[in-house]
Design a protein around this motif. Structure first.
Motif, PDB file in Angstrom:
ATOM      1  N   UNK A 204      -1.609  14.121 -11.425  1.00  0.00           N
ATOM      2  CA  UNK A 204      -2.224  15.052 -10.365  1.00  0.00           C
ATOM      3  C   UNK A 204      -1.921  15.254  -9.042  1.00  0.00           C
ATOM      4  N   UNK A 205      -2.474  16.382  -8.543  1.00  0.00           N
ATOM      5  CA  UNK A 205      -1.855  16.538  -7.167  1.00  0.00           C
ATOM      6  C   UNK A 205      -3.291  16.516  -6.391  1.00  0.00           C
ATOM      7  N   UNK A 206      -3.446  15.674  -5.527  1.00  0.00           N
ATOM      8  CA  UNK A 206      -4.763  15.559  -4.798  1.00  0.00           C
ATOM      9  C   UNK A 206      -4.559  15.839  -3.103  1.00  0.00           C
ATOM     10  N   UNK A 207      -5.529  16.231  -2.570  1.00  0.00           N
ATOM     11  CA  UNK A 207      -5.495  16.190  -1.077  1.00  0.00           C
ATOM     12  C   UNK A 207      -6.874  16.154  -0.461  1.00  0.00           C
ATOM     13  N   UNK A 208      -7.326  15.096   0.234  1.00  0.00           N
ATOM     14  CA  UNK A 208      -6.372  13.794   0.547  1.00  0.00           C
ATOM     15  C   UNK A 208      -5.972  13.125  -0.748  1.00  0.00           C
ATOM     16  N   UNK A 209      -4.898  12.343  -0.513  1.00  0.00           N
ATOM     17  CA  UNK A 209      -4.384  11.609  -1.759  1.00  0.00           C
ATOM     18  C   UNK A 209      -5.218  11.064  -2.670  1.00  0.00           C
ATOM     19  N   UNK A 210      -6.166  10.118  -2.337  1.00  0.00           N
ATOM     20  CA  UNK A 210      -6.873   9.560  -3.405  1.00  0.00           C
ATOM     21  C   UNK A 210      -8.357  10.107  -3.658  1.00  0.00           C
TER      22      UNK A 210
END
Length: 570
Positions: A204-210
């Motif tokens: 997974x690539x996420x923004x915000x991170x979590x």
């Protein structure tokens, strides 16, 4: 009286913002073979345009006038083919009649094989000459693709068949054109994506991170789930236009494998593409994608698809079992046509192999060197320059005593301006370090800093206003540096507030200086004016100026903290 002297230093910086359009210049040699635009839509089947010819027979060396006419259209692609083998290569060459509306194309490394438009302006008729070659086939038919808009176009509209004088009668083939392409089926997602398996089953690539797209609408989410020899891709984010991601060998846009989810009416169109530079993506065939699905809800777009890890023989598609940087971008779309991404793309910090062990990674829309560049420029432009200008204009009588051989005001002014030069010089170099050299497509000379020191009094209002205008322009342009990614909702208002603060301070000090000069007693003795050296009014005036300067510096520091905080939180 000596003429005023000044010193000018110039520094150039700002990232170029490149607008995008889908081949409005007609340079489409990649479409010569199939004559199908890379729009990703199904062609229309009922032609509205007509292709006519000036003669029905021809011999080698003849020029046949070909006319395309009908309702207004924006683009076209015209070729001549062997009427008995329409899927073969183009035949002969063309000569232009109006070079303002049409241009010669090079197809299959042969100049003049095809003709296309030169701009996206509407036109109702185009005329060209076709030059019959020495080895021409017995029968020729002209084919034209006409584009009315991004979604509406017709492929291979045929003309009447023209023949050589002694050729046998033409017999219409069973199929005069290749079948129209069909698009893979797309289904509708019934529920939102979830981040619960990130790092366990999903890369997974996420923004915000979590963040979790199932719970947070603002979550930008991209996941890859390996299933044997294929990968299931999920992408989610707030967008009313399009979402996209790309695999890249570096952090720069160009030569990348990209995938787009485009909002069109009440549906989402899923489209693979490739990037050839800082330009509009080139749409590719969707045959490489399977199990496509999409969902729209509360301003959030979600789409998913499956593709094989390796696609031997398929051009522009990367093997997924290799490490890449990943870009995530979004932007506006209109009737299926996409425009430049609305903000700096989110880029992973390092390369990753999405088929390897599942991970949970993040990215940034602004890297450290660009943040440092913005911070240094804001310190220089919002503090040292502005304070130095105020001191040079209004504090000569306040700090007239000497310090190290020069007036105190001048020493302070010079120190501030030298600091500005150093900060600006360092900030100027940082983008080149970030980019690894000079980039002709990403840096353009649109802003500069000007420092002026006046040795003597003189009428320099014009020079001062000219420099002020350039400084203000550079400040506003600098805020749009994509790598800084400052929030567009407030940055213009904040900078306008700072400029109003600076100009307001200057106006107050100008009014005060004018009123003070009216109170100074002037004695006249033999036509020689003598000013009282120091009065009570002057003393009070100096105290007022110092108080204004202290308040002004505090205000500048406040504005600076606001901008530096915005940069630090990117």
């Amino acid at each position: 009286m000596a003429a005023p002297g000044f010193t000018v230093g110039a520094f150039i910086l700002l990232l170029h913002i490149n607008s995008v359009a889908n081949y409005p210049n007609g340079k489409v040699p990649n479409s010569c073979g199939g004559m199908v635009p890379n729009h990703g839509h199904t062609p229309c089947t009922d032609p509205k345009h007509n292709v006519s010819v000036s003669q029905m027979t021809f011999t080698s060396g003849d020029q046949v006038k070909v006319t395309l006419s009908g309702p207004e259209f924006r683009g076209f692609l015209l070729e001549a083919r062997d009427a008995e083998a329409l899927s073969g290569p183009p035949v002969g060459s063309f000569t232009l009649i109006d070079s303002q509306e049409s241009q010669i194309l090079t197809c299959e490394d042969v100049q003049g094989f095809a003709v296309s438009h030169t701009s996206r302006y509407k036109k109702a008729e185009v005329q060209v000459y076709w030059n019959a070659p020495n080895n021409a086939p017995n029968h020729i038919q002209f084919l034209v693709t006409v584009v009315e808009n991004y979604k509406t176009y017709w492929v291979k509209i045929p003309s009447p068949v023209i023949s050589q004088p002694n050729a046998p009668p033409f017999i219409t083939p069973e199929a005069t054109a290749a079948p129209l392409p069909t698009l893979p089926s797309v289904s509708h997602l019934t529920k939102s994506f979830s981040a619960s398996d990130c790092g366990n089953k999903k890369f997974c690539v996420r923004s915000p991170l979590n963040c979790d797209p199932e719970k947070e609408h603002a979550c930008v989410f991209l996941s890859f789930t390996r299933e044997d020899q294929s990968v299931m891709v999920e992408m989610s984010g707030p967008s009313k236009g399009y979402l996209s991601f790309a695999f890249s060998h570096d952090r720069w846009m160009g030569n990348d494998d990209a995938y787009m989810c485009i909002h069109e009416g009440q549906t989402v169109h899923i489209q693979p593409s490739h990037l050839t530079g800082r330009s509009h993506p080139v749409m590719d065939s969707r045959d490489t994608l399977e199990d496509m699905a999409w969902r729209l809800e509360d301003g959030v777009m979600q789409c998913s698809f499956r593709r094989n890890i390796t696609l031997p023989g398929v051009k522009n598609r990367f093997d997924l079992n290799t490490s890449y940087y990943m870009f995530l971008a979004d932007g506006a779309a209109d009737d299926g046509r996409i425009y430049k991404h609305s903000q700096q793309p989110l880029i992973t910090y390092e390369k990753h192999d999405v088929t390897d062990h599942p991970k949970n990674v993040g990215g940034s829309r602004s890297f450290f060197l660009l943040k440092a560049h913005g911070a240094l420029m804001f310190v220089a432009w919002m503090t040292t320059v502005s304070i130095g200008v105020i001191i040079a204009r209004f504090f000569k009588p306040v700090w007239s005593k000497t310090l190290f051989g020069e007036s105190t005001w001048f020493q302070v002014h010079r120190m501030l301006m030298l600091t500005t030069s150093v900060l600006t010089g360092i900030a100027f170099i940082l983008p080149f370090i970030y980019r690894g050299g000079w980039s002709r497509v990403s840096i353009s000379p649109t802003g500069f800093f000007v420092y002026i020191h006046f040795d003597v009094k003189g009428d320099c209002c014009f020079i001062y206003i000219f420099c002020l205008i350039n400084i203000v322009a550079a400040m506003f342009l600098g805020m749009d540096l994509p790598g800084l990614n400052l929030p567009s909702s407030w940055k213009t208002y904040a900078m306008t507030g700072f400029l109003a603060w600076h100009v307001g301070t200057e106006i107050i000090l100008e009014i005060h200086a004018y009123r003070l000069s009216r109170k100074v007693e002037i004695l006249d003795d033999a036509r020689i004016q003598i000013f009282e050296s120091f009065t009570v009014d002057e003393a009070e005036g100096h105290v007022f100026k110092k108080a204004v300067l202290a308040i002004y510096v505090c205000g500048n520091v406040t504005f600076l903290i606001i901008f530096l905080s915005a940069i630090n939180h990117l």
